[in-house]
Design a protein around this motif. Structure first.
Motif, PDB file in Angstrom:
ATOM      1  N   LEU A   1      46.097  42.634  46.596  1.00  0.00           N
ATOM      2  CA  LEU A   1      46.710  41.116  47.402  1.00  0.00           C
ATOM      3  C   LEU A   1      46.410  40.008  46.512  1.00  0.00           C
ATOM      4  O   LEU A   1      47.115  39.016  46.299  1.00  0.00           O
ATOM      5  N   ILE A   2      44.753  39.898  45.884  1.00  0.00           N
ATOM      6  CA  ILE A   2      44.250  38.650  45.295  1.00  0.00           C
ATOM      7  C   ILE A   2      44.266  38.934  44.055  1.00  0.00           C
ATOM      8  O   ILE A   2      44.179  37.857  43.403  1.00  0.00           O
ATOM      9  N   GLY A   3      44.517  40.084  43.526  1.00  0.00           N
ATOM     10  CA  GLY A   3      44.360  40.269  41.874  1.00  0.00           C
ATOM     11  C   GLY A   3      45.620  39.530  41.227  1.00  0.00           C
ATOM     12  O   GLY A   3      45.025  38.681  40.405  1.00  0.00           O
ATOM     13  N   LEU A   4      46.744  39.524  41.502  1.00  0.00           N
ATOM     14  CA  LEU A   4      47.765  38.834  40.775  1.00  0.00           C
ATOM     15  C   LEU A   4      47.606  37.320  40.797  1.00  0.00           C
ATOM     16  O   LEU A   4      47.840  36.738  39.716  1.00  0.00           O
TER      17      LEU A   4
ATOM     18  N   VAL B   1      45.045  35.620  41.206  1.00  0.00           N
ATOM     19  CA  VAL B   1      43.855  35.138  40.371  1.00  0.00           C
ATOM     20  C   VAL B   1      44.093  35.173  38.936  1.00  0.00           C
ATOM     21  O   VAL B   1      43.917  34.262  37.975  1.00  0.00           O
ATOM     22  N   VAL B   2      44.965  36.336  38.524  1.00  0.00           N
ATOM     23  CA  VAL B   2      45.295  36.409  37.083  1.00  0.00           C
ATOM     24  C   VAL B   2      46.249  35.358  36.674  1.00  0.00           C
ATOM     25  O   VAL B   2      46.070  34.959  35.560  1.00  0.00           O
ATOM     26  N   LEU B   3      47.263  34.884  37.438  1.00  0.00           N
ATOM     27  CA  LEU B   3      47.987  33.860  37.182  1.00  0.00           C
ATOM     28  C   LEU B   3      47.511  32.836  37.124  1.00  0.00           C
ATOM     29  O   LEU B   3      47.592  31.692  36.137  1.00  0.00           O
ATOM     30  N   LEU B   4      46.470  32.483  37.978  1.00  0.00           N
ATOM     31  CA  LEU B   4      45.810  31.154  37.927  1.00  0.00           C
ATOM     32  C   LEU B   4      44.866  30.829  36.669  1.00  0.00           C
ATOM     33  O   LEU B   4      44.798  29.894  35.985  1.00  0.00           O
ATOM     34  N   ALA B   5      44.261  31.974  36.417  1.00  0.00           N
ATOM     35  CA  ALA B   5      43.386  32.180  34.921  1.00  0.00           C
ATOM     36  C   ALA B   5      44.122  31.930  33.779  1.00  0.00           C
ATOM     37  O   ALA B   5      43.876  31.136  32.917  1.00  0.00           O
ATOM     38  N   THR B   6      45.346  32.538  33.835  1.00  0.00           N
ATOM     39  CA  THR B   6      46.179  32.245  32.587  1.00  0.00           C
ATOM     40  C   THR B   6      46.590  30.822  32.409  1.00  0.00           C
ATOM     41  O   THR B   6      46.784  30.207  31.538  1.00  0.00           O
ATOM     42  N   TRP B   7      47.073  30.596  33.715  1.00  0.00           N
ATOM     43  CA  TRP B   7      47.664  28.744  33.759  1.00  0.00           C
ATOM     44  C   TRP B   7      46.048  27.980  33.269  1.00  0.00           C
ATOM     45  O   TRP B   7      46.367  27.047  32.352  1.00  0.00           O
ATOM     46  N   TRP B   8      44.968  28.352  33.948  1.00  0.00           N
ATOM     47  CA  TRP B   8      43.975  27.354  33.506  1.00  0.00           C
ATOM     48  C   TRP B   8      43.799  27.562  32.061  1.00  0.00           C
ATOM     49  O   TRP B   8      43.677  26.428  31.269  1.00  0.00           O
TER      50      TRP B   8
END
Length: 257
Positions: A10-13, A15-22
């Protein structure tokens, strides 16, 4: 272990998207595409408690009122139309005509009739959200078990008892499906109505940020809308699990069998 896996999924995707954006936007000097770190700084500065009280809570109140009215109206009309064929034949042409109108098109007409107050936003939300609930309720009522209908008729179970224990119970999974489909529509229509006819609210505030070239603040408002959507979706899922516990238990038993 299964619960942990579901939480991670539920939270993995996100988190990955936010990290990629960051990391992908780090050091960005593009005025219209600021870095996520600057957007988060603007988020903390902008969305204070006073800002929530003045701009966010009015939007949530309009959203709640419009959504509840739409669900109640959709269930009432859907139950009536699904139960009585004569009512369905009478109302179907009118409903098909009204259904063809995109809800945002009604905003200018609603402004002429009721100004830019809360009534206009609530009306737009109700008109746009009632259709998924109405159509799913009709299908749920029409698809009820005829054997159970005959049993109720044989035992003289009519009126409120029949409506509560047969009709609504049989249609409740479909009703919840329609209500789930209506929820994101309510958020979208809330924002659109506030952008076109408002002097407060979340949509109005995001538009003002854009017009004032306060780009990080604008993106922070977009992020806030996403967070609100996620929270409302999770709350709806909890309510659905509580109201339809018997249905999900029945389906789980069928899968095991």
């Amino acid at each position: 272990m299964r619960l942990v896996s579901r939480v991670l999924l539920l939270i993995g995707l996100p988190v990955v998207l936010l990290a990629t954006w960051w990391f992908g936007s780090a050091g960005s000097e593009d005025f219209y595409r600021p870095s996520l770190s600057s957007i988060m700084d603007a988020f903390v500065r902008t969305w204070t408690w006073d800002m929530f009280v003045q701009q966010v809570f009015p939007s949530l109140w309009r959203l709640l009122v419009g959504y509840v009215i739409a669900v109640a109206l959709g269930v009432a009309l859907g139950g009536l139309i699904g139960t009585y064929r004569s009512v369905r034949s009478l109302l179907e042409p009118v409903l098909e005509f009204l259904r063809a109108f995109p809800p945002p098109v009604l905003v200018p007409a609603a402004i002429l009739l009721s100004g830019i107050g809360d009534r206009t936003k609530i009306l737009v939300i109700v008109f746009g959200c009632v259709w998924p609930v109405l159509l799913n309720t009709i299908e749920g009522v029409r698809g009820r078990d005829e054997v159970l209908s005959d049993t109720c008729r044989s035992y003289g179970i009519t009126g409120t008892l029949r409506l509560r224990h047969l009709v609504l119970r049989a249609a409740s999974p479909q009703i919840m499906t329609g209500a789930r489909q209506a929820l994101p529509l309510a958020i979208i229509l809330m924002v659109i109505s506030e952008m076109m006819a408002a002097n407060d609210g979340l949509g109005f505030t995001v538009l003002q940020f854009q017009r004032g070239f306060q780009i990080p603040e604008m993106w922070s408002g977009v992020l806030l809308l996403g967070v609100i959507g996620i929270v409302l979706s999770l709350l709806f899922r909890l309510a659905e699990r509580s109201l339809l516990g018997w249905y999900h238990g029945q389906r789980a038993g069928q899968r095991e069998w």
